[in-house]
Design an enzyme around this catalytic site. Sequence first.
Site, PDB file in Angstrom:
ATOM      1  CE1 TYR A 142      -3.530  -2.632   0.579  1.00  0.00           C
ATOM      2  CE2 TYR A 142      -4.656  -0.554   0.970  1.00  0.00           C
ATOM      3  CZ  TYR A 142      -4.704  -1.905   0.693  1.00  0.00           C
ATOM      4  OH  TYR A 142      -5.912  -2.505   0.524  1.00  0.00           O
ATOM      5  CE  LYS A 193       1.591 -17.231  -2.594  1.00  0.00           C
ATOM      6  NZ  LYS A 193       1.233 -18.606  -3.021  1.00  0.00           N
ATOM      7  CG  ASP A 226      -1.832 -20.022  -1.691  1.00  0.00           C
ATOM      8  OD1 ASP A 226      -1.256 -20.109  -0.581  1.00  0.00           O
ATOM      9  OD2 ASP A 226      -1.433 -20.646  -2.700  1.00  0.00           O
ATOM     10  CG  ASP A 250      -8.057  -4.874   1.171  1.00  0.00           C
ATOM     11  OD1 ASP A 250      -9.004  -4.415   1.827  1.00  0.00           O
ATOM     12  OD2 ASP A 250      -7.979  -4.789  -0.075  1.00  0.00           O
ATOM     13  CG  ASP A 254     -13.622  -7.326   1.632  1.00  0.00           C
ATOM     14  OD1 ASP A 254     -13.495  -6.611   2.646  1.00  0.00           O
ATOM     15  OD2 ASP A 254     -14.020  -6.890   0.534  1.00  0.00           O
TER      16      ASP A 254
HETATM   17  C1  IPM Z   1     -10.490  -1.473   3.577  1.00  0.00           C
HETATM   18  C2  IPM Z   1     -10.741  -0.816   2.252  1.00  0.00           C
HETATM   19  C3  IPM Z   1      -9.611   0.170   1.970  1.00  0.00           C
HETATM   20  C4  IPM Z   1      -8.333  -0.632   1.813  1.00  0.00           C
HETATM   21  C5  IPM Z   1      -9.839   1.114   0.783  1.00  0.00           C
HETATM   22  C6  IPM Z   1     -11.114   1.894   0.917  1.00  0.00           C
HETATM   23  C7  IPM Z   1      -8.672   2.039   0.598  1.00  0.00           C
HETATM   24  O1  IPM Z   1     -10.884  -1.765   1.258  1.00  0.00           O
HETATM   25  O2  IPM Z   1     -10.397  -0.771   4.590  1.00  0.00           O
HETATM   26  O3  IPM Z   1     -10.433  -2.710   3.610  1.00  0.00           O
HETATM   27  O4  IPM Z   1      -8.028  -1.143   0.722  1.00  0.00           O
HETATM   28  O5  IPM Z   1      -7.619  -0.749   2.801  1.00  0.00           O
HETATM   29 MG    MG Z   2     -10.921  -3.788   1.955  1.00  0.00          MG
END
Ligand code: IPM
Ligand code: MG
Length: 369
Positions: A142, A193, A226, A250, A254
């Site tokens: 990032y 990884k 993975d 990240d 999710d």
């Molecule tokens: C998160 C989001 C952010 C990230 C975006 C909005 C920059 O996806 O907080 O998970 O990628 O970190």
């Molecule tokens: Mg995210």
Amino acid sequence: MANPTLLILPGDGIGPEVMEQVERIIGWFGDKRGHAFDVTTDLVGGAAYDAHGTPLTDETMAKAQEVDAVLLGAVGGPKYDDLDFSVKPERGLLRLRKEMDLYSNLRPAQCFDALADFSSLKKDVVAGLDIMIVRELTSGVYFGEPRGIQDDNEGGRIGVNTQRYTTSEIRRVARSAFELAKRRSNKVCSMEKANVMESGILWREEVSWVHENEYPDVELSHMYADNGAMQLVRAPKQFDVIVTDNLFGDILSDCAAMLTGSLGMLPSASLGAPMENGRPKALYEPVHGSAPDIAGQGKANPCACVLSFAMALRYSFDLGEEATRLENAVQSVLAAGTRTADLMQAGDAKPVSTKEMGDAILAELDASL
Ligand code: IPM
Ligand code: MG
């Protein structure tokens, strides 16, 4: 003693409407529990860009550094898709994370009993799930340099990002994962990884170093990221605390979020080093985004944002019992069948609005007294 201070940054999309419910709940804790907060509100993301031409002004950044905790709603929206990268709404959030040095991002994935049916996975795979993903938040790909898009001088272009981690960056986030594990089931799984990336080899070695030298009594395992993704959907309950880098975190968070049924339920805390008053630098935000498709319609689920405030009570203000009170209130509301649109199944009665969900949580809080 002066009240603790909060900076509220509702942001874009559904951010303002879910945050409105949180503000009512903050007021409740002041009125009914004697825990008053001094709140200021400001702009971030697209809202700040519209007003000031930047997704985060220096003044707002300075305020964020001064307060005891920041609460953020969400940033982004299609309106800003074509903006230059440097002023995109997301840059406001990334600047807050970087300049406040919020290296430890806690993303709990908890499956509430009332919602076990909502997961895309079978109920018995997710019922009772309670895991914590600790994502490194201030480094890695990032922020690594060099980065950019350049000409390759042969008519094509090259896109570059750099995955980069130092010993101290890895060790400090590993410590925060081990500390959390000690208060949970005493188990950490580190994901990288190391089979293809040198930064992954270093990650594994440094996490092991912290383990051997500082937390030998916590159980540590390592997994390729993975495989970790696969295990998260195969048998998520094998995990307690997962620690991983910024990009894998990240993605894996999710994935973990969907195990719980709805992204509308997941809170997060981003913590840094202790300030002079002993409280950690901290920003709390729901994991869901700005959901522009439903913004402004009163349909959004405020629970993730409300639960983020519960995390603030616990991690910034040492009010663990009040945090549990708020979390229990949300659980009771769900158990009673109160549902926003994201939590509806075929045959369910009408969904409640964002404000009605706030009303229901406040009523449960009153009932808890
Ligand atoms: C998160 C989001 C952010 C990230 C975006 C909005 C920059 O996806 O907080 O998970 O990628 O970190
Ligand atoms: Mg995210």
